[in-house]
Design a protein around this motif. Sequence first.
Motif, PDB file in Angstrom:
ATOM      1  N   PRO A 154     -14.900  -2.463  -7.633  1.00  0.00           N
ATOM      2  CA  PRO A 154     -14.087  -1.397  -7.543  1.00  0.00           C
ATOM      3  C   PRO A 154     -12.740  -1.537  -6.609  1.00  0.00           C
ATOM      4  O   PRO A 154     -12.835  -2.520  -6.012  1.00  0.00           O
ATOM      5  N   PRO A 155     -11.626  -0.878  -7.103  1.00  0.00           N
ATOM      6  CA  PRO A 155     -10.379  -1.038  -6.319  1.00  0.00           C
ATOM      7  C   PRO A 155     -10.860  -0.969  -4.793  1.00  0.00           C
ATOM      8  O   PRO A 155     -11.498  -0.258  -4.259  1.00  0.00           O
ATOM      9  N   SER A 156      -9.998  -1.756  -4.096  1.00  0.00           N
ATOM     10  CA  SER A 156     -10.163  -1.671  -2.417  1.00  0.00           C
ATOM     11  C   SER A 156      -8.968  -1.238  -1.994  1.00  0.00           C
ATOM     12  O   SER A 156      -7.907  -1.215  -2.772  1.00  0.00           O
ATOM     13  N   ALA A 157      -9.018  -0.882  -0.737  1.00  0.00           N
ATOM     14  CA  ALA A 157      -7.719  -0.281  -0.173  1.00  0.00           C
ATOM     15  C   ALA A 157      -6.527  -1.213  -0.010  1.00  0.00           C
ATOM     16  O   ALA A 157      -5.402  -0.901  -0.253  1.00  0.00           O
ATOM     17  N   ASP A 158      -6.861  -2.757  -0.031  1.00  0.00           N
ATOM     18  CA  ASP A 158      -5.645  -3.635  -0.099  1.00  0.00           C
ATOM     19  C   ASP A 158      -5.201  -3.768  -1.437  1.00  0.00           C
ATOM     20  O   ASP A 158      -3.931  -4.163  -1.783  1.00  0.00           O
ATOM     21  N   THR A 159      -5.625  -3.166  -2.521  1.00  0.00           N
ATOM     22  CA  THR A 159      -4.876  -3.136  -3.648  1.00  0.00           C
ATOM     23  C   THR A 159      -4.318  -1.820  -4.252  1.00  0.00           C
ATOM     24  O   THR A 159      -3.542  -1.764  -5.076  1.00  0.00           O
ATOM     25  N   ALA A 160      -4.474  -0.903  -3.363  1.00  0.00           N
ATOM     26  CA  ALA A 160      -3.671   0.359  -3.417  1.00  0.00           C
ATOM     27  C   ALA A 160      -2.532   0.487  -2.963  1.00  0.00           C
ATOM     28  O   ALA A 160      -2.082  -0.198  -2.098  1.00  0.00           O
ATOM     29  N   THR A 161      -1.599   1.141  -3.705  1.00  0.00           N
ATOM     30  CA  THR A 161      -0.280   1.348  -3.140  1.00  0.00           C
ATOM     31  C   THR A 161      -0.442   2.628  -2.194  1.00  0.00           C
ATOM     32  O   THR A 161      -0.912   3.762  -2.462  1.00  0.00           O
ATOM     33  N   THR A 162      -0.168   2.481  -0.737  1.00  0.00           N
ATOM     34  CA  THR A 162      -0.087   3.483   0.200  1.00  0.00           C
ATOM     35  C   THR A 162       1.224   4.135   0.547  1.00  0.00           C
ATOM     36  O   THR A 162       2.093   3.262   0.757  1.00  0.00           O
ATOM     37  N   ILE A 163       1.267   5.176   0.989  1.00  0.00           N
ATOM     38  CA  ILE A 163       2.618   5.838   1.322  1.00  0.00           C
ATOM     39  C   ILE A 163       2.077   6.864   2.640  1.00  0.00           C
ATOM     40  O   ILE A 163       1.314   7.707   2.349  1.00  0.00           O
ATOM     41  N   ASP A 164       2.756   6.375   3.767  1.00  0.00           N
ATOM     42  CA  ASP A 164       2.339   7.292   4.868  1.00  0.00           C
ATOM     43  C   ASP A 164       3.791   8.545   4.773  1.00  0.00           C
ATOM     44  O   ASP A 164       4.800   7.927   4.910  1.00  0.00           O
ATOM     45  N   ILE A 165       3.389   9.655   4.943  1.00  0.00           N
ATOM     46  CA  ILE A 165       4.424  10.825   5.054  1.00  0.00           C
ATOM     47  C   ILE A 165       4.014  11.606   6.195  1.00  0.00           C
ATOM     48  O   ILE A 165       3.076  12.048   6.511  1.00  0.00           O
ATOM     49  N   THR A 166       5.300  11.914   6.908  1.00  0.00           N
ATOM     50  CA  THR A 166       5.094  12.882   8.056  1.00  0.00           C
ATOM     51  C   THR A 166       6.055  13.917   7.945  1.00  0.00           C
ATOM     52  O   THR A 166       7.277  13.662   7.316  1.00  0.00           O
ATOM     53  N   ILE A 167       5.492  15.036   8.157  1.00  0.00           N
ATOM     54  CA  ILE A 167       6.257  16.249   8.273  1.00  0.00           C
ATOM     55  C   ILE A 167       6.167  16.775   9.625  1.00  0.00           C
ATOM     56  O   ILE A 167       5.285  16.997  10.108  1.00  0.00           O
ATOM     57  N   ALA A 168       7.431  16.757  10.447  1.00  0.00           N
ATOM     58  CA  ALA A 168       7.547  17.113  11.703  1.00  0.00           C
ATOM     59  C   ALA A 168       8.622  17.795  11.881  1.00  0.00           C
ATOM     60  O   ALA A 168       9.828  17.604  11.867  1.00  0.00           O
ATOM     61  N   ASN A 169       8.682  19.173  12.560  1.00  0.00           N
ATOM     62  CA  ASN A 169       9.611  19.891  12.818  1.00  0.00           C
ATOM     63  C   ASN A 169      10.685  19.993  11.710  1.00  0.00           C
ATOM     64  O   ASN A 169      11.956  20.020  11.959  1.00  0.00           O
ATOM     65  N   GLY A 170      10.152  20.371  10.649  1.00  0.00           N
ATOM     66  CA  GLY A 170      11.102  20.295   9.516  1.00  0.00           C
ATOM     67  C   GLY A 170      11.510  19.247   8.761  1.00  0.00           C
ATOM     68  O   GLY A 170      12.526  19.201   8.111  1.00  0.00           O
ATOM     69  N   THR A 171      11.449  17.806   9.422  1.00  0.00           N
ATOM     70  CA  THR A 171      11.759  16.762   8.898  1.00  0.00           C
ATOM     71  C   THR A 171      10.900  15.679   7.941  1.00  0.00           C
ATOM     72  O   THR A 171       9.671  15.883   8.823  1.00  0.00           O
ATOM     73  N   VAL A 172      11.299  15.196   7.070  1.00  0.00           N
ATOM     74  CA  VAL A 172      10.147  14.707   6.204  1.00  0.00           C
ATOM     75  C   VAL A 172      10.717  13.233   6.242  1.00  0.00           C
ATOM     76  O   VAL A 172      11.854  12.915   6.133  1.00  0.00           O
ATOM     77  N   THR A 173       9.548  12.466   6.511  1.00  0.00           N
ATOM     78  CA  THR A 173       9.746  10.914   6.363  1.00  0.00           C
ATOM     79  C   THR A 173       8.547  10.319   5.589  1.00  0.00           C
ATOM     80  O   THR A 173       7.519  10.678   5.662  1.00  0.00           O
ATOM     81  N   PRO A 174       8.999   9.564   4.567  1.00  0.00           N
ATOM     82  CA  PRO A 174      10.157   8.932   4.038  1.00  0.00           C
ATOM     83  C   PRO A 174      10.900  10.085   3.114  1.00  0.00           C
ATOM     84  O   PRO A 174      10.034  11.223   2.613  1.00  0.00           O
ATOM     85  N   ARG A 175      12.110   9.998   2.644  1.00  0.00           N
ATOM     86  CA  ARG A 175      12.914  10.639   1.842  1.00  0.00           C
ATOM     87  C   ARG A 175      13.450   9.602   0.827  1.00  0.00           C
ATOM     88  O   ARG A 175      14.234   8.578   1.232  1.00  0.00           O
ATOM     89  N   ASN A 176      13.482  10.041  -0.273  1.00  0.00           N
ATOM     90  CA  ASN A 176      13.955   9.478  -1.473  1.00  0.00           C
ATOM     91  C   ASN A 176      13.635   8.018  -1.782  1.00  0.00           C
ATOM     92  O   ASN A 176      14.486   7.259  -1.899  1.00  0.00           O
ATOM     93  N   ALA A 177      12.416   7.580  -1.059  1.00  0.00           N
ATOM     94  CA  ALA A 177      11.931   6.133  -1.121  1.00  0.00           C
ATOM     95  C   ALA A 177      11.739   5.798  -2.614  1.00  0.00           C
ATOM     96  O   ALA A 177      11.517   6.598  -3.208  1.00  0.00           O
ATOM     97  N   ARG A 178      12.189   4.194  -2.798  1.00  0.00           N
ATOM     98  CA  ARG A 178      11.643   3.801  -4.255  1.00  0.00           C
ATOM     99  C   ARG A 178      10.570   2.770  -3.781  1.00  0.00           C
ATOM    100  O   ARG A 178      10.896   2.011  -3.131  1.00  0.00           O
ATOM    101  N   ILE A 179       9.468   3.103  -4.595  1.00  0.00           N
ATOM    102  CA  ILE A 179       8.373   2.327  -4.458  1.00  0.00           C
ATOM    103  C   ILE A 179       7.872   1.890  -5.702  1.00  0.00           C
ATOM    104  O   ILE A 179       7.658   2.611  -6.675  1.00  0.00           O
ATOM    105  N   GLU A 180       7.344   0.391  -5.523  1.00  0.00           N
ATOM    106  CA  GLU A 180       6.790  -0.118  -6.860  1.00  0.00           C
ATOM    107  C   GLU A 180       5.457   0.189  -7.157  1.00  0.00           C
ATOM    108  O   GLU A 180       4.723   0.159  -5.984  1.00  0.00           O
ATOM    109  N   ALA A 181       4.881   0.386  -8.350  1.00  0.00           N
ATOM    110  CA  ALA A 181       3.423   0.660  -8.441  1.00  0.00           C
ATOM    111  C   ALA A 181       3.130   0.275  -9.779  1.00  0.00           C
ATOM    112  O   ALA A 181       3.882  -0.102 -10.524  1.00  0.00           O
TER     113      ALA A 181
END
Length: 147
Positions: free
Chosen positions: A54-81
Amino acid sequence: MTHDAMSHKMIRWTAALGAVVVAVGLAGCGGTDESAGASSTAATPSGVSMVSPPPSADTATTIDITIANGTVTPRNARIEATVGTPIVLYVTSDAADEVHVHSTPEHSFEVTAGAQRERFEFTVTVPGSVAIELHEADVTVATLQVR
Protein backbone atom coordinates in the motif's frame (compact mmCIF):
# COMPACT_ATOMS: atom_id res chain seq x y z
CA MET A 1 -8.55 -56.64 -9.38
CA THR A 2 -12.31 -56.95 -9.69
CA HIS A 3 -14.40 -54.48 -11.62
CA ASP A 4 -16.03 -53.22 -8.37
CA ALA A 5 -12.62 -52.63 -6.74
CA MET A 6 -11.43 -50.73 -9.83
CA SER A 7 -14.57 -48.57 -9.86
CA HIS A 8 -14.18 -47.81 -6.17
CA LYS A 9 -10.48 -46.86 -6.67
CA MET A 10 -11.41 -44.63 -9.64
CA ILE A 11 -14.11 -42.86 -7.60
CA ARG A 12 -11.62 -42.17 -4.74
CA TRP A 13 -9.01 -40.85 -7.24
CA THR A 14 -11.60 -38.60 -8.92
CA ALA A 15 -12.75 -37.24 -5.53
CA ALA A 16 -9.15 -36.54 -4.49
CA LEU A 17 -8.46 -34.76 -7.78
CA GLY A 18 -11.63 -32.71 -7.37
CA ALA A 19 -10.56 -31.65 -3.87
CA VAL A 20 -7.20 -30.50 -5.21
CA VAL A 21 -8.86 -28.50 -7.98
CA VAL A 22 -11.21 -26.82 -5.49
CA ALA A 23 -8.33 -26.02 -3.10
CA VAL A 24 -6.26 -24.46 -5.88
CA GLY A 25 -9.27 -22.46 -7.07
CA LEU A 26 -9.99 -21.15 -3.58
CA ALA A 27 -6.35 -20.20 -3.04
CA GLY A 28 -6.52 -18.11 -6.21
CA CYS A 29 -9.57 -16.26 -4.88
CA GLY A 30 -7.81 -15.18 -1.68
CA GLY A 31 -7.91 -11.45 -2.44
CA THR A 32 -7.24 -8.73 0.10
CA ASP A 33 -9.41 -5.96 1.49
CA GLU A 34 -7.77 -2.88 -0.02
CA SER A 35 -10.09 -0.55 1.88
CA ALA A 36 -8.32 -1.62 5.07
CA GLY A 37 -4.96 -0.56 3.64
CA ALA A 38 -3.86 -4.09 2.81
CA SER A 39 -1.58 -4.79 -0.09
CA SER A 40 -3.10 -5.68 -3.43
CA THR A 41 -2.28 -8.59 -5.70
CA ALA A 42 -2.12 -8.76 -9.47
CA ALA A 43 -1.59 -11.78 -11.68
CA THR A 44 1.11 -11.67 -14.34
CA PRO A 45 0.58 -13.28 -17.75
CA SER A 46 2.31 -16.41 -16.42
CA GLY A 47 -0.23 -16.60 -13.61
CA VAL A 48 2.25 -15.76 -10.83
CA SER A 49 0.82 -13.30 -8.31
CA MET A 50 2.76 -10.15 -7.51
CA VAL A 51 2.05 -8.21 -4.32
CA SER A 52 2.29 -4.43 -4.35
CA PRO A 53 2.52 -2.68 -0.99
CA PRO A 54 0.00 0.00 0.00
CA PRO A 55 1.15 3.60 -0.48
CA SER A 56 3.31 4.74 2.42
CA ALA A 57 3.65 8.19 3.91
CA ASP A 58 7.05 8.64 2.26
CA THR A 59 5.54 8.22 -1.24
CA ALA A 60 2.73 10.73 -0.64
CA THR A 61 3.01 14.41 -1.54
CA THR A 62 2.43 16.33 1.69
CA ILE A 63 1.49 19.98 2.12
CA ASP A 64 1.45 21.75 5.48
CA ILE A 65 -1.09 24.60 5.55
CA THR A 66 -1.34 27.15 8.35
CA ILE A 67 -4.14 29.66 8.84
CA ALA A 68 -3.31 32.08 11.67
CA ASN A 69 -4.72 35.57 12.32
CA GLY A 70 -6.02 35.80 8.74
CA THR A 71 -2.66 34.83 7.18
CA VAL A 72 -2.40 31.67 5.06
CA THR A 73 0.86 29.82 4.50
CA PRO A 74 1.74 28.76 1.85
CA ARG A 75 0.21 31.02 -0.81
CA ASN A 76 0.38 30.31 -4.54
CA ALA A 77 2.95 27.51 -4.12
CA ARG A 78 3.79 25.36 -7.15
CA ILE A 79 4.08 21.68 -6.26
CA GLU A 80 4.88 18.66 -8.45
CA ALA A 81 2.66 15.59 -7.98
CA THR A 82 2.05 12.25 -9.66
CA VAL A 83 -1.22 10.79 -10.93
CA GLY A 84 -2.54 8.23 -8.44
CA THR A 85 -0.07 9.10 -5.67
CA PRO A 86 -1.74 10.26 -2.44
CA ILE A 87 -1.74 13.98 -1.65
CA VAL A 88 -1.92 14.63 2.09
CA LEU A 89 -2.84 18.05 3.48
CA TYR A 90 -2.05 18.88 7.12
CA VAL A 91 -3.99 21.94 8.20
CA THR A 92 -3.43 23.94 11.38
CA SER A 93 -6.01 26.71 11.66
CA ASP A 94 -7.43 29.21 14.11
CA ALA A 95 -10.53 29.68 11.91
CA ALA A 96 -13.06 27.42 10.22
CA ASP A 97 -12.69 27.20 6.45
CA GLU A 98 -13.12 24.84 3.52
CA VAL A 99 -10.29 23.43 1.43
CA HIS A 100 -11.41 22.95 -2.15
CA VAL A 101 -9.37 20.89 -4.62
CA HIS A 102 -10.18 21.66 -8.27
CA SER A 103 -9.42 18.22 -9.70
CA THR A 104 -11.50 15.63 -11.54
CA PRO A 105 -13.29 14.60 -9.41
CA GLU A 106 -13.23 17.62 -7.09
CA HIS A 107 -12.59 17.26 -3.35
CA SER A 108 -13.76 19.46 -0.46
CA PHE A 109 -12.67 19.26 3.18
CA GLU A 110 -14.10 21.16 6.16
CA VAL A 111 -11.39 22.74 8.33
CA THR A 112 -12.23 23.01 12.02
CA ALA A 113 -11.44 26.21 13.95
CA GLY A 114 -8.60 25.39 16.36
CA ALA A 115 -7.43 22.44 14.24
CA GLN A 116 -3.93 21.16 14.95
CA ARG A 117 -2.55 19.27 11.92
CA GLU A 118 -5.96 18.14 10.71
CA ARG A 119 -5.27 15.52 8.01
CA PHE A 120 -6.99 15.32 4.62
CA GLU A 121 -6.01 12.87 1.87
CA PHE A 122 -6.96 12.55 -1.78
CA THR A 123 -5.54 11.38 -5.10
CA VAL A 124 -5.63 13.00 -8.51
CA THR A 125 -6.47 10.69 -11.41
CA VAL A 126 -6.26 13.16 -14.30
CA PRO A 127 -2.96 14.93 -15.11
CA GLY A 128 -2.80 18.73 -15.33
CA SER A 129 -2.87 21.79 -13.07
CA VAL A 130 -4.91 21.38 -9.89
CA ALA A 131 -5.65 24.37 -7.66
CA ILE A 132 -6.00 23.95 -3.89
CA GLU A 133 -7.98 26.86 -2.42
CA LEU A 134 -9.34 28.04 0.91
CA HIS A 135 -12.85 29.38 0.36
CA GLU A 136 -13.36 31.60 3.42
CA ALA A 137 -9.85 33.05 3.24
CA ASP A 138 -10.24 33.37 -0.58
CA VAL A 139 -6.65 32.21 -1.11
CA THR A 140 -5.02 29.79 -3.53
CA VAL A 141 -2.75 27.73 -1.29
CA ALA A 142 -1.02 25.80 -4.07
CA THR A 143 -1.26 24.64 -7.63
CA LEU A 144 -0.30 21.02 -8.20
CA GLN A 145 1.39 20.18 -11.46
CA VAL A 146 0.18 16.58 -11.78
CA ARG A 147 2.01 14.33 -14.26
